[in-house]
Design a protein around this motif. Structure first.
Motif, mmCIF file in Angstrom:
data_model
loop_
_atom_site.group_PDB
_atom_site.id
_atom_site.type_symbol
_atom_site.label_atom_id
_atom_site.label_comp_id
_atom_site.label_asym_id
_atom_site.label_seq_id
_atom_site.Cartn_x
_atom_site.Cartn_y
_atom_site.Cartn_z
ATOM 1 N N ASP A 58 -1.320 -2.098 32.468
ATOM 2 C CA ASP A 58 -2.095 -1.381 33.481
ATOM 3 C C ASP A 58 -2.962 -2.312 34.316
ATOM 4 O O ASP A 58 -3.719 -1.868 35.181
ATOM 5 N N GLY A 59 -2.876 -3.635 34.061
ATOM 6 C CA GLY A 59 -3.583 -4.601 34.887
ATOM 7 C C GLY A 59 -4.867 -5.128 34.305
ATOM 8 O O GLY A 59 -5.461 -6.059 34.857
ATOM 9 N N ARG A 60 -5.317 -4.567 33.193
ATOM 10 C CA ARG A 60 -6.552 -5.051 32.591
ATOM 11 C C ARG A 60 -6.301 -6.239 31.678
ATOM 12 O O ARG A 60 -5.189 -6.464 31.212
ATOM 13 N N MET A 61 -7.371 -6.991 31.410
ATOM 14 C CA MET A 61 -7.327 -8.114 30.484
ATOM 15 C C MET A 61 -8.322 -7.844 29.365
ATOM 16 O O MET A 61 -9.518 -7.669 29.606
ATOM 17 N N ILE A 62 -7.829 -7.820 28.120
ATOM 18 C CA ILE A 62 -8.642 -7.443 26.965
ATOM 19 C C ILE A 62 -8.767 -8.647 26.034
ATOM 20 O O ILE A 62 -7.752 -9.263 25.682
ATOM 21 N N PRO A 63 -9.979 -9.033 25.623
ATOM 22 C CA PRO A 63 -10.105 -10.095 24.620
ATOM 23 C C PRO A 63 -9.240 -9.809 23.394
ATOM 24 O O PRO A 63 -9.124 -8.658 22.958
ATOM 25 N N PHE A 64 -8.646 -10.846 22.851
ATOM 26 C CA PHE A 64 -7.634 -10.692 21.796
ATOM 27 C C PHE A 64 -8.111 -9.817 20.646
ATOM 28 O O PHE A 64 -7.384 -8.928 20.187
ATOM 29 N N CYS A 65 -9.307 -10.051 20.152
ATOM 30 C CA CYS A 65 -9.772 -9.300 18.989
ATOM 31 C C CYS A 65 -9.971 -7.824 19.309
ATOM 32 O O CYS A 65 -9.730 -6.962 18.454
ATOM 33 N N LEU A 66 -10.407 -7.514 20.520
ATOM 34 C CA LEU A 66 -10.555 -6.112 20.896
ATOM 35 C C LEU A 66 -9.204 -5.451 21.127
ATOM 36 O O LEU A 66 -9.025 -4.263 20.849
ATOM 37 N N GLN A 67 -8.256 -6.190 21.640
ATOM 38 C CA GLN A 67 -6.912 -5.655 21.843
ATOM 39 C C GLN A 67 -6.329 -5.150 20.529
ATOM 40 O O GLN A 67 -5.611 -4.145 20.498
ATOM 41 N N ASN A 68 -6.631 -5.820 19.437
ATOM 42 C CA ASN A 68 -6.047 -5.482 18.134
ATOM 43 C C ASN A 68 -6.988 -4.707 17.225
ATOM 44 O O ASN A 68 -6.585 -4.306 16.129
ATOM 45 N N LEU A 69 -8.229 -4.495 17.644
ATOM 46 C CA LEU A 69 -9.250 -3.945 16.749
ATOM 47 C C LEU A 69 -8.898 -2.534 16.291
ATOM 48 O O LEU A 69 -8.611 -1.651 17.103
ATOM 49 N N THR A 70 -8.958 -2.321 14.983
ATOM 50 C CA THR A 70 -8.673 -1.019 14.398
ATOM 51 C C THR A 70 -9.777 -0.623 13.443
ATOM 52 O O THR A 70 -10.353 -1.464 12.746
ATOM 53 N N ALA A 71 -10.082 0.676 13.397
ATOM 54 C CA ALA A 71 -11.053 1.222 12.458
ATOM 55 C C ALA A 71 -10.412 1.366 11.076
ATOM 56 O O ALA A 71 -9.218 1.119 10.886
ATOM 57 N N VAL A 72 -11.217 1.788 10.124
ATOM 58 C CA VAL A 72 -10.738 1.962 8.751
ATOM 59 C C VAL A 72 -9.538 2.896 8.703
ATOM 60 O O VAL A 72 -8.596 2.695 7.921
ATOM 61 N N ASP A 73 -9.542 3.943 9.534
ATOM 62 C CA ASP A 73 -8.445 4.912 9.509
ATOM 63 C C ASP A 73 -7.243 4.493 10.361
ATOM 64 O O ASP A 73 -6.285 5.250 10.512
ATOM 65 N N GLY A 74 -7.293 3.283 10.951
ATOM 66 C CA GLY A 74 -6.180 2.789 11.741
ATOM 67 C C GLY A 74 -6.261 3.080 13.227
ATOM 68 O O GLY A 74 -5.421 2.600 13.988
ATOM 69 N N SER A 75 -7.235 3.866 13.656
ATOM 70 C CA SER A 75 -7.363 4.145 15.087
ATOM 71 C C SER A 75 -7.825 2.889 15.810
ATOM 72 O O SER A 75 -8.603 2.090 15.292
ATOM 73 N N MET A 76 -7.338 2.712 17.051
ATOM 74 C CA MET A 76 -7.590 1.500 17.808
ATOM 75 C C MET A 76 -8.658 1.726 18.867
ATOM 76 O O MET A 76 -8.740 2.805 19.472
ATOM 77 N N LEU A 77 -9.468 0.703 19.080
ATOM 78 C CA LEU A 77 -10.459 0.765 20.157
ATOM 79 C C LEU A 77 -9.761 0.807 21.514
ATOM 80 O O LEU A 77 -10.206 1.491 22.431
ATOM 81 N N TYR A 78 -8.657 0.049 21.661
ATOM 82 C CA TYR A 78 -7.865 0.034 22.886
ATOM 83 C C TYR A 78 -6.414 0.359 22.524
ATOM 84 O O TYR A 78 -5.616 -0.532 22.269
ATOM 85 N N PRO A 79 -6.057 1.640 22.467
ATOM 86 C CA PRO A 79 -4.731 2.038 21.990
ATOM 87 C C PRO A 79 -3.643 1.881 23.044
ATOM 88 O O PRO A 79 -3.901 1.470 24.182
ATOM 89 N N ASP A 80 -2.423 2.200 22.640
ATOM 90 C CA ASP A 80 -1.270 2.251 23.549
ATOM 91 C C ASP A 80 -1.119 0.949 24.326
ATOM 92 O O ASP A 80 -1.128 0.923 25.559
ATOM 93 N N ARG A 81 -0.927 -0.136 23.607
ATOM 94 C CA ARG A 81 -1.033 -1.464 24.183
ATOM 95 C C ARG A 81 0.001 -1.750 25.268
ATOM 96 O O ARG A 81 -0.245 -2.576 26.142
ATOM 97 N N LEU A 82 1.157 -1.125 25.243
ATOM 98 C CA LEU A 82 2.156 -1.386 26.272
ATOM 99 C C LEU A 82 2.256 -0.253 27.294
ATOM 100 O O LEU A 82 3.180 -0.210 28.092
ATOM 101 N N ARG A 83 1.270 0.648 27.306
ATOM 102 C CA ARG A 83 1.316 1.752 28.250
ATOM 103 C C ARG A 83 0.992 1.270 29.660
ATOM 104 O O ARG A 83 0.059 0.494 29.871
ATOM 105 N N THR A 84 1.759 1.764 30.625
ATOM 106 C CA THR A 84 1.448 1.496 32.016
ATOM 107 C C THR A 84 0.576 2.610 32.561
ATOM 108 O O THR A 84 0.458 3.677 31.962
#
Length: 491
Positions: free
Chosen positions: A452-478
């Protein structure tokens, strides 16, 4: 006898359960520094950051102050505050050194440990070439000349990978690197040649231990009993023959391959000058991982240094390494060595005390440029030097007839320096939801370019909570950059 707790530094983090922003602090308790934080809803959390040991740097001295370098062209607005506005927002304090372009989440392995949780049956479609071209053009607008790593998943799953490499090279970026498990590279010698001809410089090769037994807890095994390490060793030979530089990359787990770290370093040296360095990554719990985020054993940046010095004292000493000049001081260490050969033919290392000073290190192994009283380094200049240093040291051999571009003193220094006779040793400690420090995030120089054109720091791109939910989900979504910024997590 009670231990007195002393707060060393206050910052902010997130709750590992709900990902809300909360206050945090580094606290010394005896010989250990902890990262502590409390969520009003889910309670208190603590993780050890440093255990003081003889010869190791003290937390208070391991600092490299920097003058922030904010984006010239922010891609998102600062609305909710870090870490919820990434794109990058106007408050991000460091330029891009390395941009990751995730070209697929498909993979021909199903590793028990995977930051991207790749290789499952329900991976999203690969971004098409038009999307990748838009990403590269956007990246060239906001971070011209940065290094580019093609990542995934496993990028070699894409048959058009040479075309993607050509597209990166045509846009004038620095180092062009592929992050790979090495299976296809080890199977077909011609494949490495084709990637080199397309413009590839370097392979960031997954290599977690000196033998199959050390790698198995992280990577599993290949079908029909084939040796994973034999295939990877073939990949190194094929890359060397094609003129590609190779960096071995090990994810380290204290209960798995950490006890073999010294053997891994010696093996990296035996593999020859095509292996430009060994890059170590203490295990972070995001993506796919065994165990529990909150209770599983942790491995810190300085825990890796301690293991290196204990297991390979003839090669590495604590005073060899220095804090980074680009990212936050607690994110990494590195050292540059000259390759040597002992009388018995055993490969060795000799510290090049001044070799890293044009990039990110001090002028001597005593680290005089580090510490709280050091003069601040311009973050933009640290990023520029780091990009150039990595591009020069991790790339493959140039053809003999190729001219050497010497645009400045640093380029001339590298042209004379015999880079192929050097070896870089580095370690980067990624952050998960338990030890995420907002100040470290704001100083991050490794950014993932999203469709979608944004740039996310690596650790935030992959960050997940205890239950597996992501701070920045749908990584390949346009879609629009605003689509994910209105998610459920809030300050």
């Amino acid at each position: 006898m009670s231990v007195t707790a002393r707060t060393l530094h206050r910052t902010q983090s997130v709750c590992p359960v709900c990902l809300r922003r909360i206050d945090a602090a580094y606290v010394r308790e005896g010989e250990t520094v902890f990262f502590r934080k409390t969520c009003p809803q889910h309670g208190s959390f603590a993780v050890p950051v440093l255990r003081q040991a003889e010869g190791l740097p003290a937390f208070e001295d391991w600092q490299r102050p920097k003058t922030p370098s904010y984006p010239a062209r922010p891609l998102t607005e600062a609305a909710q505050g870090c870490p919820f506005d990434c794109g990058l927002c106007p408050g991000h304090a460091q330029h891009t050194c390395t941009a990751l372009l995730e070209v697929t989440l498909r993979c021909d392995m199903a590793c028990p440990v995977c930051y991207a949780a790749a290789g499952t049956a329900d991976v999203p479609p690969d971004p098409d070439m038009a999307t990748l071209i838009r990403q590269l053009d956007r990246l060239r607008q906001v971070s011209p000349g940065c290094n580019v790593q093609l990542s995934g998943g496993e990028p070699t799953q894409r048959d058009d990978l040479p075309d993607i490499i050509r597209a990166v090279r045509a846009r004038g970026f620095g180092l062009v690197q592929v992050n790979s498990n090495g299976l296809r590279l080890g199977r077909d010698p011609a494949y490495a040649v084709g990637l080199r001809e397309a413009g590839l410089d370097s392979v960031y090769l997954q290599w977690d231990g000196p033998d199959d037994a050390a790698c198995a807890p992280l990577r599993g095994s290949l079908p029909q009993g084939e040796s994973l390490m034999a295939r990877k060793a073939a990949a190194v030979r094929h890359c060397a023959a094609a003129g590609l530089g190779v960096v071995l990359v090990a994810t380290l787990m204290p209960e798995a391959n950490l006890p073999r770290l010294g053997d891994l370093l010696r093996q990296a040296l035996r593999l020859g000058p095509a292996v430009r360095g060994l890059h170590l990554q203490p295990f972070s719990r995001f993506g796919r991982y065994p165990g529990d985020l909150l209770t599983a054993p942790r491995l810190s940046l300085f825990g890796v240094l301690e293991a290196l010095c204990a297991q390979a004292p003839e090669l590495v000493r604590p005073e060899h390494v220095h804090p980074p000049g680009c990212e936050h001081s607690l994110c990494s260490f590195s050292a540059v060595y000259a390759r040597e050969t002992g009388p018995d033919g055993t490969p060795g290392l000799r510290l090049l005390a001044d070799a890293a000073s044009p990039c990110c290190g001090p002028a001597s192994p005593a680290r005089p440029a580090a510490g709280p009283q050091a003069a601040p380094l311009e973050a933009a200049e640290g990023a520029r030097r780091s990009r150039q240093f990595v591009a020069a040291h991790w790339a493959g051999a140039e053809p003999e007839a190729a001219p050497v571009a010497a645009a400045d003193d640093f380029s001339r220094f590298l042209a004379r320096a015999g880079v192929e006779r050097r070896f870089t040793l580095s370690c980067m400690a990624f952050q998960d939801a338990l030890d995420l420090d907002v100040e470290r995030v704001r100083g991050c120089c490794i950014h993932v370019m999203r469709p979608d054109g944004r740039m996310i720091p690596f650790c935030l791109q992959n960050l997940t909570a205890v239950d597996g939910s992501m701070l920045y989900p749908d990584r390949l979504r346009t879609g629009s950059p605003q689509a994910e910024s209105e998610g459920e997590h809030a300050p």
